[in-house]
Design an enzyme around this catalytic site. Structure first.
Site, PDB file in Angstrom:
ATOM      1  CB  CYS A   1       3.637 -11.339   1.419  1.00  0.00           C
ATOM      2  SG  CYS A   1       2.660 -12.747   2.275  1.00  0.00           S
TER       3      CYS A   1
ATOM      4  CG  ASP B   1      -2.179  27.581  12.339  1.00  0.00           C
ATOM      5  OD1 ASP B   1      -2.153  28.505  12.840  1.00  0.00           O
ATOM      6  OD2 ASP B   1      -1.536  26.966  13.527  1.00  0.00           O
TER       7      ASP B   1
ATOM      8  CB  CYS C   1       1.728 -12.763   6.094  1.00  0.00           C
ATOM      9  SG  CYS C   1       2.855 -13.846   5.063  1.00  0.00           S
TER      10      CYS C   1
END
Length: 605
Positions: free
Chosen positions: A15, A424, A18
């Protein structure tokens, strides 16, 4: 000695709390410049002073919190094996936990009056909490030793409390009966919560594996083995055993093993995976080559100059990992909330118990206890801390798969404020490979080849089919399906049926060959002129026009006289105009389009 910066895998995180705990603990260590933990990628990105703190000390700090820091470099196969093992373990635990939980739920819901029902549920609950869900309790215990908590703490407290309370009521029901209370048991709550949390983590693990596919695909661009010349002997060895200065042998069609410099030979290299340019680059002795690019035409001997993590491909992979490990402002805010989430939930649970104890309902202390446990159980899933980093990782990973490298998560978040987008051309709005755009033919009076009605189309296709150059493939594709000139007497023979003899290729310049008794030269202007071919004056004006349009030119000469000039270009993709129109429509619908253009100059990208 300068600071060391690295990205390492952390096993055991479940989680955001943590990740927050690891980041807080590491950041507090002396000599640590920065530490950033990403839950979705299960990685920690650290920068530290090796003279003050070692990598072993960092790993020990993480281990004390109940997690494992893998400090050695993992190969793609090892990364995949670890992920597969963890996924399989979660799947097995989830299936077995569900198998034990289902009868517990059935007994609790429909057969709670059956003889020895509580004892059966007690026996079935023990393996669910004691084995399939043991990681919750192990990590919660380690976190408690450091006076911290996470989502595992909530799971352990909620399910553990329900189990202890139910066990007490199973073996000592008279305690509550003497006080006029029904000794209810909640084994089904404990087993179902563990099962659903395991199921959720299984799905999370599958999602995290998918989001890491971009990195794995980038890693897969490299090669595993290479032919190396050592002590005058050529042998094949793993890419990991190559050292700087090794002489590598690369044959046509093979990938360049690592970054280096050409010692012998010449060839064209397809560098589109790095530069995006559709036209291959001609390499001569002394030129640099990039690992994972494709050698097309000739054999090369290359001296290895950069290996391992120093190669350009490795740097690109590292940039993508750092981008996925970086945190956007919205994620930092979510992390701050998640860091206090567990303590707040535990506080609310305690207040709930106190409140129902002071103002007891009909169930008394039993009701207060169950209400407190309910708060812990409901708060177990941590979508707040997981959703944001997972969403960012998915976005960055998908972008990398599409060839878009994002500098960091902050850039991804602020791009919505952009007032201008620069694209590009090559491979973005264009197809990414050359195609024939124009064919200019010499007048019949200028060339006997046209007067005699020779099938020039078949000659071009037959000769260029023997070349691997992208221009050659473009000519073959075009002349295989298009007539040459209206006055030409096109033969009914199959294309390329005549024999080509005396084929010669000059790397990066052109080819020559005999076809049906005639000598053909096909290539650049310099190649044609160097071969003694005469170019009619009529091509001068067309040449100027095509060069003004930034098109590449290929000349076709028959018997030392130019008969055709072919213009090639990387043409626009069919969907490019629509995509740009969609971007413009988004700009018109957005309030940001009202910003003044000068504000875009200071906008971070």
């Amino acid at each position: 000695m300068g600071d060391v910066k690295g990205i390492y895998r952390v096993d055991g995180m479940s989680c955001a709390s943590c990740a927050g705990s690891i980041q807080t603990m590491l950041s507090a260590q002396e000599g640590m410049r920065s530490a950033s933990v990403n839950l979705a990628s299960e990685q920690v990105m650290v920068e530290f002073d090796p003279t003050v703190i070692s990598l072993e000390q960092i790993a020990k700090t993480v281990d004390e919190l109940g997690f494992t820091l893998i400090t050695r470099d993992l190969s793609l196969e090892e990364e995949n094996d670890l992920a597969v093992v963890r996924l399989n373990r979660l799947r097995l635990n989830t299936i077995l936990s569900a198998a034990f939980s289902i009868p517990v739920v059935m007994i609790a819901m429909a057969f709670h009056h059956m003889p020895y029902g509580n004892l059966i549920m007690f026996a079935l609950t023990i393996p669910v909490l004691g084995w399939f869900g043991k990681e919750f309790f192990i990590i919660a215990w380690k976190r408690m030793l450091h006076f911290s908590a996470n989502m595992d703490t909530l799971v352990a407290l909620g399910t553990g409390s329900a189990f202890v309370f139910s066990t007490f009521n199973t073996f000592f029901p008279e305690y509550l009966l003497e006080r006029g209370l029904e000794p209810h048991v909640y084994f089904e709550a404990a087993t179902v919560v563990v099962t659903f949390i395991l199921l959720g983590r299984y799905f999370e693990e599958k999602a995290k594996r998918k989001t890491s596919e971009a990195i794995k695909k980038l890693m897969g661009l490299g090669v595993k083995t290479a032919r190396v010349i050592r002590n005058g002997v050529e042998k094949e060895m793993l890419i990991s055993r190559i050292i700087k200065g090794d002489i590598l042998v690369i044959r046509p069609g093979e990938k360049i093993p690592t970054d280096g410099r050409v010692l012998e030979g010449s060839s064209t290299i397809d560098e589109s995976m790095i530069t995006g340019e559709s036209v291959p680059v001609t390499k001569w002795p002394g030129d640099e080559v990039i690992g994972a690019t494709i050698n097309q035409t000739g054999s090369l001997k290359v001296e290895a100059e950069k290996i391992g993590n120093d190669t350009l491909l490795a740097q690109i992979i590292r940039l993508v990992q750092e981008a996925q490990g970086s945190k956007a402002p919205i994620q930092k805010m979510a992390d701050r909330i998640a860091s206090v989430f567990v303590p707040v939930v535990m506080g609310i649970s305690l207040l709930t118990f106190v409140a129902w104890t002071i103002w007891p309902p009909a169930g008394g202390a039993s009701f207060a206890f169950i209400a407190a446990v309910t708060v812990l159980v409901i708060a177990c899933p941590c979508a707040l801390g997981l959703a944001t980093p997972t969403a960012l990782m998915v976005g960055l990973g998908k972008a990398a798969q599409l060839g878009i490298l994002v500098k960091d998560a902050q850039s991804l978040e602020v791009v919505c404020k952009a007032t201008a987008i620069v694209l590009d051309k090559t491979g973005t709005v264009t197809i990414g490979r050359p195609q024939v755009t124009d064919v200019i033919w010499a007048r019949e009076a200028d060339n006997p080849a046209l007067q005699s009605g020779r099938d020039l189309r078949r000659a071009i296709v037959a000769i260029e089919s023997m070349s691997e150059h992208p221009f050659a493939q473009a000519l073959v594709n075009f002349f295989s399906h298009n007539p040459v000139v209206e006055t030409e007497e096109v033969s009914h023979q199959p294309v390329g049926s005549d024999v080509v003899s005396g084929f010669e290729s000059v790397t990066g310049k052109g080819v020559s060959a005999f076809f049906s008794g005639d000598l053909y030269h096909i290539g650049s202007r310099s190649y044609i002129a160097g071969s003694g071919c005469v170019t009619p004056e009529m091509f001068a004006e067309h040449e100027t026009q095509q060069k003004h349009l930034a098109r590449s030119l290929v000349y076709v000469a028959c018997n030392n006289r130019v008969v055709s000039m072919v213009a090639l270009a990387d043409t626009i993709k069919p969907g490019s105009a629509k995509a740009i129109a969609m971007l413009q429509n988004l700009s018109q619908e957005s309030d940001f389009s009202k910003q003044k253009p000068r504000q875009a100059k200071n906008q971070p990208m």
